[in-house]
Design a protein around this motif. Structure first.
Motif, PDB file in Angstrom:
ATOM      1  N   UNK A 116     -23.540  10.381 -17.805  1.00  0.00           N
ATOM      2  CA  UNK A 116     -24.100   9.481 -18.808  1.00  0.00           C
ATOM      3  C   UNK A 116     -23.347   8.164 -18.831  1.00  0.00           C
ATOM      4  N   UNK A 117     -24.093   7.083 -18.919  1.00  0.00           N
ATOM      5  CA  UNK A 117     -23.515   5.741 -18.971  1.00  0.00           C
ATOM      6  C   UNK A 117     -23.815   5.041 -20.288  1.00  0.00           C
ATOM      7  N   UNK A 118     -24.815   5.546 -21.011  1.00  0.00           N
ATOM      8  CA  UNK A 118     -25.260   4.871 -22.229  1.00  0.00           C
ATOM      9  C   UNK A 118     -24.733   5.526 -23.503  1.00  0.00           C
ATOM     10  N   UNK A 119     -23.718   6.371 -23.371  1.00  0.00           N
ATOM     11  CA  UNK A 119     -23.197   7.086 -24.525  1.00  0.00           C
ATOM     12  C   UNK A 119     -23.286   8.575 -24.307  1.00  0.00           C
ATOM     13  N   UNK A 120     -22.336   9.293 -24.849  1.00  0.00           N
ATOM     14  CA  UNK A 120     -22.256  10.727 -24.652  1.00  0.00           C
ATOM     15  C   UNK A 120     -23.399  11.451 -25.346  1.00  0.00           C
ATOM     16  N   UNK A 121     -24.138  12.259 -24.613  1.00  0.00           N
ATOM     17  CA  UNK A 121     -25.266  12.973 -25.195  1.00  0.00           C
ATOM     18  C   UNK A 121     -24.816  14.149 -26.050  1.00  0.00           C
ATOM     19  N   UNK A 122     -23.663  14.714 -25.738  1.00  0.00           N
ATOM     20  CA  UNK A 122     -23.180  15.879 -26.462  1.00  0.00           C
ATOM     21  C   UNK A 122     -21.678  15.968 -26.265  1.00  0.00           C
ATOM     22  N   UNK A 123     -21.050  16.914 -26.927  1.00  0.00           N
ATOM     23  CA  UNK A 123     -19.606  17.050 -26.801  1.00  0.00           C
ATOM     24  C   UNK A 123     -19.254  17.939 -25.607  1.00  0.00           C
ATOM     25  N   UNK A 124     -17.968  18.219 -25.457  1.00  0.00           N
ATOM     26  CA  UNK A 124     -17.517  19.002 -24.304  1.00  0.00           C
ATOM     27  C   UNK A 124     -18.098  20.407 -24.301  1.00  0.00           C
ATOM     28  N   UNK A 125     -18.343  20.974 -25.496  1.00  0.00           N
ATOM     29  CA  UNK A 125     -18.937  22.306 -25.559  1.00  0.00           C
ATOM     30  C   UNK A 125     -20.329  22.303 -24.939  1.00  0.00           C
ATOM     31  N   UNK A 126     -21.059  21.215 -25.152  1.00  0.00           N
ATOM     32  CA  UNK A 126     -22.385  21.108 -24.561  1.00  0.00           C
ATOM     33  C   UNK A 126     -22.321  21.061 -23.051  1.00  0.00           C
ATOM     34  N   UNK A 127     -21.352  20.344 -22.522  1.00  0.00           N
ATOM     35  CA  UNK A 127     -21.201  20.273 -21.074  1.00  0.00           C
ATOM     36  C   UNK A 127     -20.831  21.632 -20.500  1.00  0.00           C
ATOM     37  N   UNK A 128     -20.073  22.425 -21.228  1.00  0.00           N
ATOM     38  CA  UNK A 128     -19.737  23.775 -20.777  1.00  0.00           C
ATOM     39  C   UNK A 128     -20.994  24.626 -20.655  1.00  0.00           C
ATOM     40  N   UNK A 129     -21.928  24.433 -21.573  1.00  0.00           N
ATOM     41  CA  UNK A 129     -23.200  25.152 -21.518  1.00  0.00           C
ATOM     42  C   UNK A 129     -23.978  24.753 -20.258  1.00  0.00           C
ATOM     43  N   UNK A 130     -23.985  23.457 -19.947  1.00  0.00           N
ATOM     44  CA  UNK A 130     -24.662  22.977 -18.751  1.00  0.00           C
ATOM     45  C   UNK A 130     -23.976  23.494 -17.489  1.00  0.00           C
ATOM     46  N   UNK A 131     -22.653  23.558 -17.515  1.00  0.00           N
ATOM     47  CA  UNK A 131     -21.913  24.086 -16.365  1.00  0.00           C
ATOM     48  C   UNK A 131     -22.234  25.558 -16.146  1.00  0.00           C
ATOM     49  N   UNK A 132     -22.458  26.271 -17.243  1.00  0.00           N
ATOM     50  CA  UNK A 132     -22.831  27.679 -17.136  1.00  0.00           C
ATOM     51  C   UNK A 132     -24.172  27.816 -16.420  1.00  0.00           C
ATOM     52  N   UNK A 133     -25.116  26.930 -16.761  1.00  0.00           N
ATOM     53  CA  UNK A 133     -26.423  26.961 -16.100  1.00  0.00           C
ATOM     54  C   UNK A 133     -26.281  26.633 -14.622  1.00  0.00           C
ATOM     55  N   UNK A 134     -25.428  25.676 -14.314  1.00  0.00           N
ATOM     56  CA  UNK A 134     -25.184  25.308 -12.915  1.00  0.00           C
ATOM     57  C   UNK A 134     -24.693  26.536 -12.127  1.00  0.00           C
ATOM     58  N   UNK A 135     -23.742  27.257 -12.716  1.00  0.00           N
ATOM     59  CA  UNK A 135     -23.177  28.431 -12.059  1.00  0.00           C
ATOM     60  C   UNK A 135     -24.247  29.493 -11.826  1.00  0.00           C
ATOM     61  N   UNK A 136     -25.092  29.708 -12.836  1.00  0.00           N
ATOM     62  CA  UNK A 136     -26.128  30.731 -12.716  1.00  0.00           C
ATOM     63  C   UNK A 136     -27.095  30.429 -11.574  1.00  0.00           C
ATOM     64  N   UNK A 137     -27.577  29.196 -11.503  1.00  0.00           N
ATOM     65  CA  UNK A 137     -28.548  28.856 -10.475  1.00  0.00           C
ATOM     66  C   UNK A 137     -27.901  28.801  -9.094  1.00  0.00           C
ATOM     67  N   UNK A 138     -26.653  28.405  -9.035  1.00  0.00           N
ATOM     68  CA  UNK A 138     -25.941  28.399  -7.762  1.00  0.00           C
ATOM     69  C   UNK A 138     -25.802  29.818  -7.223  1.00  0.00           C
ATOM     70  N   UNK A 139     -25.516  30.762  -8.102  1.00  0.00           N
ATOM     71  CA  UNK A 139     -25.375  32.158  -7.697  1.00  0.00           C
ATOM     72  C   UNK A 139     -26.690  32.739  -7.187  1.00  0.00           C
ATOM     73  N   UNK A 140     -27.810  32.142  -7.616  1.00  0.00           N
ATOM     74  CA  UNK A 140     -29.123  32.604  -7.161  1.00  0.00           C
ATOM     75  C   UNK A 140     -29.603  31.834  -5.933  1.00  0.00           C
TER      76      UNK A 140
END
Length: 218
Positions: free
Chosen positions: A94-118
């Protein structure tokens, strides 16, 4: 949502605890398999569910991340080369301001891990200041063999160009949908579907170069 006893639960007054949520997800997966023949269901952030009936770790994570719907997080799709790709929102771009806090990014990282494993190829997408200003919630269709088109929201922010490049680099033809006047709306990205439904229903020429219908795969 209804528990095994059949009693309805209101989200605010009686949210499902993690252990109840685990059971609920299991039933949902079984239903998809039995009635639709689905081999596997990916539940974003499922690994955070713990066996604690009084805890709301999973629901709190989704709520606090502000990415309330799966289509705000990920766009799983097959690119023109035949590869399974998961376009996943990444607030660190993000360049225009943070969309969410670090906890939100952890949730997105979890999704990344799940799809990578598949076995999905992971491609990062930026997010605007509001999580609704995302580029995962797009409309994609194949007007003809070997051609895939993505209708991409444009909010008038720097992230627009980054998202455009992410899709074109994967071989997609991108048609821009101007939503800058609606970028403060909490439903801004979902409006692409409303726009596309009307355009595809009323006039195929602009979207498909004169083809009679957009009947390809999503």
């Amino acid at each position: 949502l209804r528990l095994d006893d059949g009693e309805p639960r209101e989200y605010v007054k009686g949210r499902l605890g993690d252990s109840e949520m685990r059971n609920y997800i299991r039933r949902v997966k079984d239903s998809y398999k039995e009635y639709m023949g689905v081999d596997e269901v990916i539940v974003l952030g499922e690994e955070t569910i713990v066996d604690n009936k009084d805890g709301f770790t999973y629901l709190d994570q989704v709520t606090e991340s502000r990415f309330f719907h799966a289509d705000m997080v990920v766009k799983p799709i097959t690119n023109p080369a035949g590869e399974s790709v998961a376009f996943i929102s990444n607030t660190e771009l993000s360049k225009s301001g943070r969309a969410t806090d670090s906890d939100g990014q952890e949730y997105l990282e979890s999704a990344r891990k799940q799809f990578s494993q598949h076995g999905f190829k992971i491609v990062d997408l930026p997010v605007g200041p509001n999580p609704a200003m995302n580029y995962a919630n797009t409309v994609a269709f194949s007007p003809q063999e070997g051609k895939k088109v993505v209708l991409l929201p444009q909010y008038g922010i720097p992230e627009d160009g980054v998202a455009y490049k992410a899709y074109t680099d994967e071989g997609f033809e991108v048609r821009k949908v101007e939503l800058s006047e609606l970028k403060e709306s909490h439903d801004s990205s979902s409006l692409v579907h409303t726009w596309a439904g009307k355009r595809i229903g009323d006039n195929y020429d602009d979207l498909n170069g004169g083809s009679p219908a957009a009947k390809g795969s999503l």
